[in-house]
Design an enzyme around this catalytic site. Structure first.
Site, PDB file in Angstrom:
ATOM      1  N   LYS A  54       0.842  -1.209   0.000  1.00 32.62           N
ATOM      2  CA  LYS A  54       0.000   0.000   0.000  1.00 32.62           C
ATOM      3  C   LYS A  54       0.876   1.258   0.000  1.00 32.62           C
ATOM      4  O   LYS A  54       0.618   2.212  -0.735  1.00 32.62           O
ATOM      5  CB  LYS A  54      -0.940  -0.013   1.218  1.00 32.62           C
ATOM      6  CG  LYS A  54      -2.045  -1.036   1.068  1.00 32.62           C
ATOM      7  CD  LYS A  54      -2.849  -1.255   2.341  1.00 32.62           C
ATOM      8  CE  LYS A  54      -3.886  -2.362   2.082  1.00 32.62           C
ATOM      9  NZ  LYS A  54      -4.642  -2.742   3.275  1.00 32.62           N
ATOM     10  N   GLN A  98      -4.721  -1.076   9.615  1.00 36.65           N
ATOM     11  CA  GLN A  98      -4.642  -2.391   8.963  1.00 36.65           C
ATOM     12  C   GLN A  98      -5.277  -3.462   9.860  1.00 36.65           C
ATOM     13  O   GLN A  98      -4.939  -3.577  11.039  1.00 36.65           O
ATOM     14  CB  GLN A  98      -3.164  -2.724   8.675  1.00 36.65           C
ATOM     15  CG  GLN A  98      -2.950  -4.042   7.965  1.00 36.65           C
ATOM     16  CD  GLN A  98      -3.516  -4.053   6.540  1.00 36.65           C
ATOM     17  OE1 GLN A  98      -3.433  -3.064   5.809  1.00 36.65           O
ATOM     18  NE2 GLN A  98      -4.112  -5.170   6.145  1.00 36.65           N
ATOM     19  N   ASP A 121     -10.980   3.497   4.618  1.00 32.56           N
ATOM     20  CA  ASP A 121     -11.485   2.129   4.437  1.00 32.56           C
ATOM     21  C   ASP A 121     -13.010   2.085   4.575  1.00 32.56           C
ATOM     22  O   ASP A 121     -13.613   1.017   4.449  1.00 32.56           O
ATOM     23  CB  ASP A 121     -10.823   1.177   5.439  1.00 32.56           C
ATOM     24  CG  ASP A 121     -10.380  -0.128   4.793  1.00 32.56           C
ATOM     25  OD1 ASP A 121     -10.627  -0.296   3.575  1.00 32.56           O
ATOM     26  OD2 ASP A 121      -9.806  -0.971   5.492  1.00 32.56           O
TER      27      ASP A 121
END
Ligand code: NAP
Length: 311
Positions: A54, A98, A121
């Site tokens: 990422k 994460q 997200d």
């Protein structure tokens, strides 16, 4: 007839080029580059690889990034403090925590502590609510990426029967809602679903997100269906590799040489002769998850600079 391969790498590349152009547009307006902060708590090896990818992808499109590494972190304390600090810092546009978090961490509490404007997200309840409403907001990356893959591969969703296998907050549920907004008729299956294979066979579009290697076989797929494989698992032994790819396959040969092999939630060798289209693993959904994270970071940056969400 072998299923058409849905090329996630190519679609992700097209999205990355658009994001790079969007970043250049911000710079041309005299604005600062978008900035993404990734929080990685604990020692999960797969997460370390995902995070590295990422961060690298950010650099390739001109997005600034930073990694907040919380080694040895077990509970929520340090992660919560890190998120609050990133919420406060004005130059940070996007925050990605994460997942999965270490066992003793309170995932809900941490996700709820994110500034919704920076929640790239799309997991904060405000963004989940906006998604359910169909209002503008940040959407979860994996299901957004899957919709992009379908759209840009000319797979019609409108009016189709879609079945989503899995109901997690990060993939299954948002996938079902986004498909519904795209006018599919949607069924969600989970571990308590009866006659799952029969329900799956009703799908014209089948999304497999069960987290079980090679779970979906030809018994779950109606001829000509589009099958999207969300799962990612490492093949652990040669017997498994032989069953998945065939004893004389190049994959088994590669496994013997010590190469890593991946398998999704779909048994591709058994499903490909039946399905009309199939996303591969690797090279299907994975690259799109990252591309949509970049898209979301640009979107968050635009909104935070007073611009419309999209160009
Ligand atoms: P998850 O949180 O473990 O959820 C799995 C879902 O599958 C649950 O809803 C579970 O049902 C259901 N399920 C489990 N066993 C089942 C069975 N035998 N029959 C029917 N349903 C069953 O997983 P996730 O986070 O959604 O991820 C799914 C997969 O996608 C994993 O392999 C993950 O590694 C992968 N993934 C890939 C990407 C990517 O970028 N490619 C991104 C995210 C996730 P219950 O709710 O009833 O327990």
């Amino acid at each position: 007839m072998a299923a058409r391969v849905l090329d996630g790498e190519a679609v992700a590349k097209a999205i990355r080029l658009e994001v790079a152009a969007g970043v250049a547009d911000l710079c041309a307006r005299g604005m600062t580059r978008p900035r993404l902060a990734v929080v990685l708590a604990g020692e999960n090896l797969a997460s370390q690889v995902y995070v590295r990818n990422k961060i690298k992808a950010c650099g390739e499109v001109g997005i600034d990034s930073e990694l907040v590494r919380l080694e040895g972190s077990r509970d929520s304390g340090r992660t919560l403090a890190a998120v609050q600090e990133l919420n406060r810092r004005d130059e940070v546009d996007g925050i990605l925590v994460q997942l999965p978090l270490p066992d003793d961490a309170n995932e809900t509490r941490i996700l709820h502590s994110l500034d919704p404007a920076k929640d790239v997200d799309g997991l904060h309840p405000e963004n989940v609510g906006r998604m359910v409403e169909g209002a503008e907001g940040l959407r979860p990356c994996t299901p957004s990426g899957i919709l992009e893959l379908l759209k840009r591969s000319d797979i019609e969703v409108d009016g189709k029967r879609a079945v989503v296998l899995g109901r997690s907050a990060i993939v299954g549920k948002p996938m079902a809602i986004l498909l519904l907004h795209a006018n599919a008729t949607v069924t969600i299956c989970h571990s308590r679903t009866r006659q799952l294979a029969e329900v799956s066979r009703s799908a014209e579009i089948l999304v497999a997100a069960v987290g079980k290697p090679a779970f979906v076989t030809e018994a779950h797929v109606t001829p000509g269906a589009t099958v999207v494989d969300v799962g990612i698992h490492r093949v652990t032994n040669e017997e498994q590799a032989a069953e998945l790819f065939g004893r004389d396959s190049r994959q088994v040969a590669a496994f013997r040489e010590g190469k890593n092999l991946l398998v999704g939630d779909v048994h591709a060798r058994r499903v490909a002769p039946v399905a009309g289209a199939l996303s591969p693993v690797p090279g299907g959904v994975g690259p799109l998850t990252i591309a949509c994270l970049l898209q979301n970071t640009l979107q968050a940056a635009r909104v935070r600079r007073g611009l419309p969400a999209h160009r």
